[in-house]
Enzyme design. Structure first.
Site, PDB file in Angstrom:
ATOM      1  N   SER A 314      43.285   2.067  -2.126  1.00 41.32           N
ATOM      2  CA  SER A 314      42.465   2.240  -0.959  1.00 41.32           C
ATOM      3  C   SER A 314      41.101   3.071  -1.300  1.00 41.32           C
ATOM      4  O   SER A 314      39.954   2.807  -0.493  1.00 41.32           O
ATOM      5  CB  SER A 314      43.016   3.257  -0.092  1.00 41.32           C
ATOM      6  OG  SER A 314      44.523   3.085   0.078  1.00 41.32           O
ATOM      7  N   THR A 315      40.873   3.456  -2.509  1.00 39.08           N
ATOM      8  CA  THR A 315      39.542   3.924  -2.737  1.00 39.08           C
ATOM      9  C   THR A 315      38.502   2.755  -3.051  1.00 39.08           C
ATOM     10  O   THR A 315      37.351   3.387  -2.927  1.00 39.08           O
ATOM     11  CB  THR A 315      39.577   4.841  -3.854  1.00 39.08           C
ATOM     12  OG1 THR A 315      40.348   4.188  -5.068  1.00 39.08           O
ATOM     13  CG2 THR A 315      40.164   6.127  -3.812  1.00 39.08           C
TER      14      THR A 315
END
Lengths: 593, 93
Positions: A314-315
């Site tokens: 998700s980063t």
């Protein structure tokens, strides 16, 4: 005897007075033949010629040999070791330094000591008497008895004044910060050669140049004069790192505690100063004591923040959102329908953990919606996404003077299938190291610029490469702040007194070709303060095994503590109102004076 | 002529004695210098050792533990910090 009477008789018979004239010895009376004196002169002459010849031979023909022989008899020559440079942190605190630690060797042939002295000697060396005898029997000429003993032990051995025992000047490295900075500082081997970390990266600077000393000795072996060809040793240069030992220590402590608390396998932290690009802290757990390097496993030695790559998950989403805004495809307020929480691309289905309805771009980041991100990413070409990821430093080795930094994996865009492009938009199908991830986030912290990071001290502001416009970067920062706020994925990232923004990541670990069952990796990367960021902090915890495994639960609290401490130590004024807990006695009685 | 010879002989003797004295002095001074340099090296090594020891005694770990246990201090947080601006220094906020 017989001749004398005859001479006397003749004298008596003649008119000569009755005296014996010895000078008239018949031997002398005969005239010396000239060849005789010539012969004598020739012999003496030859002898002289021989001497002159010998002198010429010694002085002119064999002069080098004789000079050398002479020198060997009265000069002595030995190497003078150069001191290895120190490794210092940004405030000059010692991270690694050399101390004298002589080594003891003995020439058993020349060794002699009475019983008491020998026992004392063995005790100082930490050997038994029998063991010492055994060691002495190894070689009649030269035996190392102990390498790098403490200086006071060496002094006591020297005080024993044993024949045949010698001390050799050697150095040993000391690492006062021990485990906390072990992965950065690295260590040297017994010969003072760097093996890991900065000790290896800056080996040439630290090492210096050994010198030699040659002297003239008198017959007692005392030094009486320096010979001309001595070379002064040049000590190694000190290396000043960007590391702040306080931040480093604190970061190490926090990650160690987090690993213990969550029964994890390992953890790493990277703290980058976004004004200068300096790495303020880089800590890994498990660590090791660089001074005692016995039984160290690769697990302890690995500088995970640089060498371990993982799928950033998700980063990566904020980068996709940023590029979608930058390229004018969306605005932070554009609405993206994510219902029903699933999207099918090329036969594969991508889903959200919790289905959401319509989300704005900001909310997609805040709620970390895969579907929303994929919908933005699929408007881009693979090439565009690849350019973006490459511009923020993924898939390339960071330009860092440090051994072992890896490049991660980012495949060329031509090979991307649509489903792969989709998964890469939310961070699967590529891999990064924690340091790369932290550096990539400087794009948001620096109003759109990617800055180079450095391990050495360089306190001047650094110029970056523009990737995004500052308006976009600011917009993404606000989204990151929302993600770390209540209602986001990581409210535990909030720090007292400072606004923070960041993104969590949680992923199943890759094992072999697939994903491991119930082995997670949790991480958080963020920046603070949001308005004018000063630091980027990335935290990663490997295989948390105590029930909690989300980045928001495991890594975000570590982030929070590190941000708060680091900004306080850097003297950054808090940008959030804090309910003061200062107990001040107002209206105190004035002191009389 | 004899006078000159006597003077020259005297000068030679004096010069020779001076040479002996000078070379003796040179050796003496050299020995002293050598010893002093040895001492310097020893002191330098001692300094480095003490430096390392001081640092070992002042590691963050130890400082923190002593501060917490012996001096009962705690880590400062923004909540218990009063920030003072440079311009406003001297004036209580």
């Amino acid at each position: 005897m017989k001749t004398w009477p005859r001479v006397a008789t003749r004298a008596r018979g003649g008119a000569v007075p009755r005296r014996v004239t010895y000078a008239t010895s018949p031997l002398l009376a005969s005239r010396t033949p000239p060849w005789r004196s010539r012969f004598a002169v020739a012999i003496v002459g030859c002898a002289f010629a021989l001497l002159v010849g010998r002198a010429i031979y010694i002085q002119i023909v064999g002069t080098d040999f004789y000079l050398k022989q002479g020198e060997m008899r009265y000069t002595a020559r030995w190497d003078v070791p150069a001191g290895r440079g120190r490794i210092l942190d940004r405030h000059g605190a010692l991270l690694a330094g050399s101390v004298l630690a002589p080594s003891v060797w003995v020439s058993p042939k020349a060794f002699s000591a009475d019983r008491a002295a020998k026992r004392e000697f063995a005790k100082l060396l930490g050997l038994g008497n029998a063991e010492l005898d055994k060691r002495l029997a190894e070689n009649p000429n030269f035996v190392w008895l102990a390498k790098q003993v403490d200086e006071n032990v060496a002094a006591r051995i020297y005080a024993l004044q044993l024949a045949g025992v010698h001390l050799e000047r050697q150095y040993r490295r000391r690492y006062p910060e021990g485990e906390a900075a072990a992965h950065i500082v690295g260590f040297t081997n017994d010969d003072q050669l760097g093996q890991e970390g900065i000790e290896l990266a800056f080996q040439n600077d630290l090492q210096g140049y050994i010198g030699t000393r040659s002297v003239v000795r008198d017959r007692f072996g005392r030094v009486i004069e320096d010979a001309a060809d001595s070379v002064t040793p040049i000590d190694g240069r000190d290396v000043e790192l960007a590391i702040d030992s306080k931040v480093q220590f604190f970061a190490y402590q926090r990650v160690r505690d987090a690993v213990a608390e969550h029964k994890a396998k390992a953890g790493s932290v990277v703290v980058i100063d976004v004004k200068t690009g300096e790495v303020l802290a880089l800590a890994n757990y498990p660590s090791f004591n660089p001074a005692v390097r016995l039984n160290m496993s690769g697990d302890q030695l690995r500088n995970r923040a640089l060498t371990d790559t993982f799928e950033p998950g998700s980063t990566m989403k904020p980068f996709i959102a940023a590029w979608a805004i930058e390229s004018g495809r969306v605005t932070p307020a554009s609405v993206i329908p994510t219902a029903p929480g699933r999207i099918t691309i090329g036969g594969s289905t991508i889903s959200d953990a919790h289905p959401h309805g319509d989300l704005t771009v900001a909310e997609v980041i805040q709620k970390s919606s895969n579907v929303g991100t994929v919908k933005m990413a699929m408007q881009m070409s693979p090439r565009e996404m690849w350019d973006l990821y490459t511009q923020v430093g993924l898939g390339q080795k960071p330009q860092l003077q440090f051994p072992g930094a890896v490049s991660g994996r980012l495949r060329p865009p031509k090979t991307w299938r649509p489903i792969e492009q989709a998964t890469m938009s939310y961070g699967y199908g590529l891999s990064v190291s924690l340091l790369q991830l932290a550096r990539a986030y400087t794009v948001f912290a620096r109003d759109g610029e990617l800055i180079p990071v450095t391990m050495t001290k360089s306190p001047t502001p650094v110029a970056g490469l523009p990737v995004l416009s500052s308006a976009t970067a600011r917009a993404v920062r606000e989204m990151l702040q929302a993600a770390a706020a209540d209602g986001g994925t990581a409210p535990k990232a909030q720090a007292m007194g400072y606004t923070v923004g960041g993104k969590t990541g949680t992923a199943l670990k890759q094992e072999g070709k697939g994903y491991a069952d119930k082995k997670f990796r949790a991480w958080f990367v963020g920046l603070a303060p949001v308005k004018d960021p000063r630091i980027v902090v990335a935290v990663m915890v490997d295989e948390p095994g105590n029930g909690k495994y989300y980045g928001g639960d495991v890594a975000a609290p570590v982030f929070s503590q590190i941000v708060q401490q680091t900004l306080r130590m850097l003297g950054v004024t808090p940008d959030l109102d804090v309910r003061p807990q200062i107990v001040a006695k107002d209206g105190a009685v004035d002191e009389s004076f | 002529m004899t006078k000159l010879n006597v003077v020259l002989t005297l000068a030679l003797v004096v010069g020779a004695l001076l040479l002996v004295k000078t070379s003796h002095d040179a050796r003496r001074l050299f020995t002293a210098l050598d010893r002093a340099q040895g001492e310097e090296r020893a002191l330098e090594a001692e300094r480095q050792r003490l430096d390392a020891e001081r640092q070992a005694a002042a590691t963050n770990l130890r400082v923190e533990r002593l501060a917490r246990e012996r001096l009962t201090m705690r880590v400062a947080t923004p909540a218990i910090t009063r920030y003072v601006n440079d311009e406003a220094s001297g004036v209580a906020p």
